[in-house]
Design a protein around this motif. Structure first.
Motif, PDB file in Angstrom:
ATOM      1  N   MET A 243       0.828  -1.205   0.000  1.00 15.79           N
ATOM      2  CA  MET A 243       0.000   0.000   0.000  1.00 15.79           C
ATOM      3  C   MET A 243       0.865   1.259   0.000  1.00 15.79           C
ATOM      4  N   GLU A 244       1.943   1.237   0.780  1.00 13.48           N
ATOM      5  CA  GLU A 244       2.843   2.388   0.797  1.00 13.48           C
ATOM      6  C   GLU A 244       3.479   2.608  -0.570  1.00 13.48           C
ATOM      7  N   GLN A 245       3.838   1.516  -1.251  1.00  8.11           N
ATOM      8  CA  GLN A 245       4.408   1.658  -2.593  1.00  8.11           C
ATOM      9  C   GLN A 245       3.384   2.252  -3.559  1.00  8.11           C
ATOM     10  N   ARG A 246       2.126   1.804  -3.427  1.00  3.99           N
ATOM     11  CA  ARG A 246       1.087   2.375  -4.302  1.00  3.99           C
ATOM     12  C   ARG A 246       0.896   3.864  -4.044  1.00  3.99           C
ATOM     13  N   LEU A 247       0.933   4.262  -2.777  1.00  3.90           N
ATOM     14  CA  LEU A 247       0.771   5.680  -2.459  1.00  3.90           C
ATOM     15  C   LEU A 247       1.922   6.505  -3.020  1.00  3.90           C
ATOM     16  N   ARG A 248       3.146   5.953  -2.935  1.00  7.13           N
ATOM     17  CA  ARG A 248       4.289   6.692  -3.495  1.00  7.13           C
ATOM     18  C   ARG A 248       4.161   6.827  -5.012  1.00  7.13           C
ATOM     19  N   MET A 250       1.373   6.917  -6.646  1.00  2.18           N
ATOM     20  CA  MET A 250       0.299   7.878  -6.889  1.00  2.18           C
ATOM     21  C   MET A 250       0.803   9.305  -6.695  1.00  2.18           C
ATOM     22  N   GLU A 251       1.655   9.519  -5.691  1.00  4.37           N
ATOM     23  CA  GLU A 251       2.208  10.850  -5.469  1.00  4.37           C
ATOM     24  C   GLU A 251       3.053  11.294  -6.663  1.00  4.37           C
ATOM     25  N   ARG A 252       3.834  10.349  -7.199  1.00  2.00           N
ATOM     26  CA  ARG A 252       4.637  10.706  -8.373  1.00  2.00           C
ATOM     27  C   ARG A 252       3.730  11.019  -9.563  1.00  2.00           C
ATOM     28  N   TYR A 253       2.651  10.258  -9.696  1.00  2.27           N
ATOM     29  CA  TYR A 253       1.728  10.492 -10.806  1.00  2.27           C
ATOM     30  C   TYR A 253       1.055  11.857 -10.698  1.00  2.27           C
ATOM     31  N   MET A 254       0.665  12.254  -9.476  1.00  2.00           N
ATOM     32  CA  MET A 254      -0.013  13.533  -9.299  1.00  2.00           C
ATOM     33  C   MET A 254       0.870  14.700  -9.714  1.00  2.00           C
ATOM     34  N   GLY A 255       2.173  14.561  -9.514  1.00  2.71           N
ATOM     35  CA  GLY A 255       3.070  15.657  -9.878  1.00  2.71           C
ATOM     36  C   GLY A 255       3.386  15.716 -11.350  1.00  2.71           C
ATOM     37  N   LEU A 256       3.021  14.648 -12.089  1.00  4.89           N
ATOM     38  CA  LEU A 256       3.363  14.622 -13.505  1.00  4.89           C
ATOM     39  C   LEU A 256       2.337  15.344 -14.380  1.00  4.89           C
ATOM     40  N   GLY A 257       1.139  15.600 -13.838  1.00  7.31           N
ATOM     41  CA  GLY A 257       0.110  16.236 -14.653  1.00  7.31           C
ATOM     42  C   GLY A 257       0.519  17.609 -15.149  1.00  7.31           C
ATOM     43  N   SER A 258       0.918  18.467 -14.226  1.00  8.23           N
ATOM     44  CA  SER A 258       1.336  19.820 -14.621  1.00  8.23           C
ATOM     45  C   SER A 258       2.615  19.787 -15.437  1.00  8.23           C
ATOM     46  N   LEU A 259       3.517  18.823 -15.120  1.00  6.56           N
ATOM     47  CA  LEU A 259       4.757  18.725 -15.888  1.00  6.56           C
ATOM     48  C   LEU A 259       4.467  18.343 -17.331  1.00  6.56           C
ATOM     49  N   ALA A 260       3.505  17.427 -17.527  1.00  2.00           N
ATOM     50  CA  ALA A 260       3.166  17.019 -18.893  1.00  2.00           C
ATOM     51  C   ALA A 260       2.613  18.183 -19.701  1.00  2.00           C
ATOM     52  N   ALA A 261       1.742  18.970 -19.069  1.00  7.05           N
ATOM     53  CA  ALA A 261       1.182  20.122 -19.779  1.00  7.05           C
ATOM     54  C   ALA A 261       2.281  21.102 -20.183  1.00  7.05           C
ATOM     55  N   GLY A 262       3.241  21.326 -19.270  1.00  9.41           N
ATOM     56  CA  GLY A 262       4.339  22.241 -19.584  1.00  9.41           C
ATOM     57  C   GLY A 262       5.209  21.713 -20.709  1.00  9.41           C
ATOM     58  N   LEU A 263       5.497  20.407 -20.705  1.00 10.09           N
ATOM     59  CA  LEU A 263       6.314  19.835 -21.767  1.00 10.09           C
ATOM     60  C   LEU A 263       5.612  19.923 -23.119  1.00 10.09           C
ATOM     61  N   GLN A 264       4.317  19.651 -23.121  1.00  7.38           N
ATOM     62  CA  GLN A 264       3.581  19.730 -24.365  1.00  7.38           C
ATOM     63  C   GLN A 264       3.655  21.134 -24.972  1.00  7.38           C
ATOM     64  N   HIS A 265       3.571  22.139 -24.119  1.00  7.69           N
ATOM     65  CA  HIS A 265       3.569  23.514 -24.608  1.00  7.69           C
ATOM     66  C   HIS A 265       4.971  23.992 -24.984  1.00  7.69           C
ATOM     67  N   ILE A 423      10.186  -0.478 -11.056  1.00  8.71           N
ATOM     68  CA  ILE A 423       9.644  -0.959 -12.330  1.00  8.71           C
ATOM     69  C   ILE A 423       8.374  -0.226 -12.741  1.00  8.71           C
ATOM     70  N   PHE A 424       7.661   0.399 -11.792  1.00 11.02           N
ATOM     71  CA  PHE A 424       6.466   1.160 -12.145  1.00 11.02           C
ATOM     72  C   PHE A 424       6.763   2.638 -12.373  1.00 11.02           C
ATOM     73  N   ASP A 425       8.042   3.027 -12.314  1.00  9.27           N
ATOM     74  CA  ASP A 425       8.413   4.426 -12.540  1.00  9.27           C
ATOM     75  C   ASP A 425       8.363   4.741 -14.038  1.00  9.27           C
TER      76      ASP A 425
END
Length: 474
Positions: A243-248, A250-265, A423-425
């Motif tokens: 569960m702790e690994q899943r939460l980590r 998820m935390e990495r995924y949440m930070g990638l949303g804004s980064l993806a938008a910036g990279l696209q632009h 491996i899920f990174d």
């Protein structure tokens, strides 16, 4: 009897559960002092009763003799005879008083014996309760002596150490298995530093599945506050660690949303312009057939620009928050379709495909069929990549509680321990080809379905398990 942990009395095995072969780990007085006192009191009462009987008999005989003498005495000696008779009657009363005292002593003896038997039964009940509590605990409790030898284990402790019903006592933890050597080291550390140790994690492999155990250790003391060993407590925290690994993740995924938008632009637009100018340059130099080196450089530029574009697209897909196109999906049908699709590749690699489906249909689930098929394909391709010289690829479908479980298993060499946490990174890969987004995208898609994806691995292969909720199954 306020300290249960300070008693140790050998219990009748018929009063204990059969799986508790070593119930006593508490120090309890054995009651020999009470027995000696009760025996001494009984002997004293018997001697006193014998003496009293003898005195009463002797007094009665003397009174009879005095009565005969009085009948033949002259009047002048009658006063002395009556005084002697009074003394004898007084002795008789004292004898009766002694009898009463003996009766009181016997009653006291009976009360002592009754109290002893009641105390003994209470000790047994307390010991049974303490043992039942230890047997019912979800964690393992192990006691050791000063040398680190195990002196008692509760059933859960034996289970976590992989020991049988009658095993453990007299062994060291490392003798139960080399993977438990951490327990010996923390015992030595506790004895050396004289401070408690908490939450030391280590992993074991049980039946091909990796388990994470969390151990702690404290000093074991007697009533005189003397250290007589240690107490080890162990818990299975495999689910918590997952569960702790899943939460980590998820935390990495949440930070990638804004980064993806910036990279696209910031990158995609200049990259599109660069790709267009490279294409124009290629058309202008198309007639120049003599400059082969220039044409080769332009081809490299075009290939690398296309590769960067693919990377950005995969990153956008991973970090996007698009909603799922849910519909009723029969997962068994998806698996059979995937097996047919993979047949040319599995035949080329000499891989045997096995599909384990339940005898009765589990029904359909509400899911995005396209993305779920993408997850199964990625897992299957990773399994095939792990078996370049052939092996067995297995798909298994089952139901666990309110979840549909999909297992994809290979017989490769397993995932090395040093990279299992990565491996899920996103963009993590050990292969030359690919972007390293396959498992990261699988994890994201399954989480969008309110499910989970985990794995267990070892030298004989790897198994990925996907859990999908079945609420609303038609």
């Amino acid at each position: 009897m306020t300290k249960i942990a300070s008693f140790s009395y050998p219990l009748n095995r018929h009063s204990m559960p059969q799986n508790q072969t070593n119930p006593t780990m508490f120090a309890v007085p054995d009651g020999r002092g009470v027995r000696r006192f009760a025996a001494s009191l009984a002997v004293f009462s018997l001697i006193a009763l014998t003496l009293t009987t003898w005195i009463l008999f002797d007094v009665a005989r003397e009174q009879e003799i005095v009565a005969r003498i009085i009948q033949h005495l002259p009047e002048s000696d009658m006063a002395v005879a009556e005084e002697l008779s009074g003394d004898l009657r007084l002795r008789s009363k004292l004898s009766f008083l002694l009898v009463l005292n003996i009766i009181g002593t016997a009653i006291a003896f009976a009360l002592v014996v009754r109290g002893y038997l009641s105390s003994e039964q209470s000790l047994r009940d307390a010991q049974v309760l303490a043992t039942d509590i230890r047997a019912s605990m979800d964690g393992g409790i192990i006691t050791t002596d000063q040398n680190g030898t195990m002196t008692s284990l509760n059933p859960r402790g034996r289970e976590l150490l992989g020991l049988g019903e009658n095993e453990g006592v007299g062994m060291t933890p490392s003798e139960a298995g080399p993977e438990h050597s951490l327990l010996e080291s923390i015992c030595s550390e506790v004895n050396l530093r004289q401070t408690a140790i908490r939450d030391r994690d280590y992993t074991i492999n049980r039946n091909g599945h990796e388990q994470t155990l969390r151990a702690g250790c404290t000093r074991l003391k007697n009533q005189r506050d003397e250290a007589i060993g240690t107490v080890i407590h162990i818990r299975d925290v495999t689910e918590r660690v997952l569960m702790e690994q899943r939460l980590r993740r998820m935390e990495r995924y949440m930070g990638l949303g804004s980064l993806a938008a910036g990279l696209q632009h910031e990158i995609k637009n200049p990259l599109s312009a660069l790709s267009l100018h490279i294409q124009l340059l290629c058309e202008r130099l198309a007639d120049d057939t003599h400059d082969g080196e220039t044409q080769e450089l332009l081809n490299v530029l075009h290939t690398e620009v296309a590769r960067i574009t693919n990377v950005l697209d995969s990153f956008r897909n991973y970090a996007s928050v698009n909603e799922l196109g849910r519909s009723w999906v029969d997962v068994a049908t998806l698996i059979e379709k995937l097996v047919r699709f993979l047949h040319p590749q599995t035949k080329k690699q000499n891989v045997t495909v096995k599909v384990d489906l339940p005898s009765e249909s589990l029904g359909a689930i509400e899911a995005d069929s396209v993305r779920l098929e993408q997850v199964l394909l990625n897992l299957a391709l990773n399994a095939l990549a792990a078996m370049p010289q052939g092996g067995t690829l297995r798909f298994r479908l089952s139901k666990k509680h309110d979840f549909l479980r999909i297992d994809v298993t290979d017989t490769g060499n397993g995932i090395p321990p040093e990279i299992q946490s990565q491996i899920f990174d996103p963009y993590f890969t050990t292969r030359n080809e690919g972007t390293g987004m396959g498992l990261a995208l699988c994890d994201k898609i399954i989480r969008q379905h309110a499910g989970s994806i985990d794995f267990c691995t070892g030298p004989t292969g790897t198994e990925f398990s996907v859990m999908l909720p079945m609420e609303g199954t038609p």
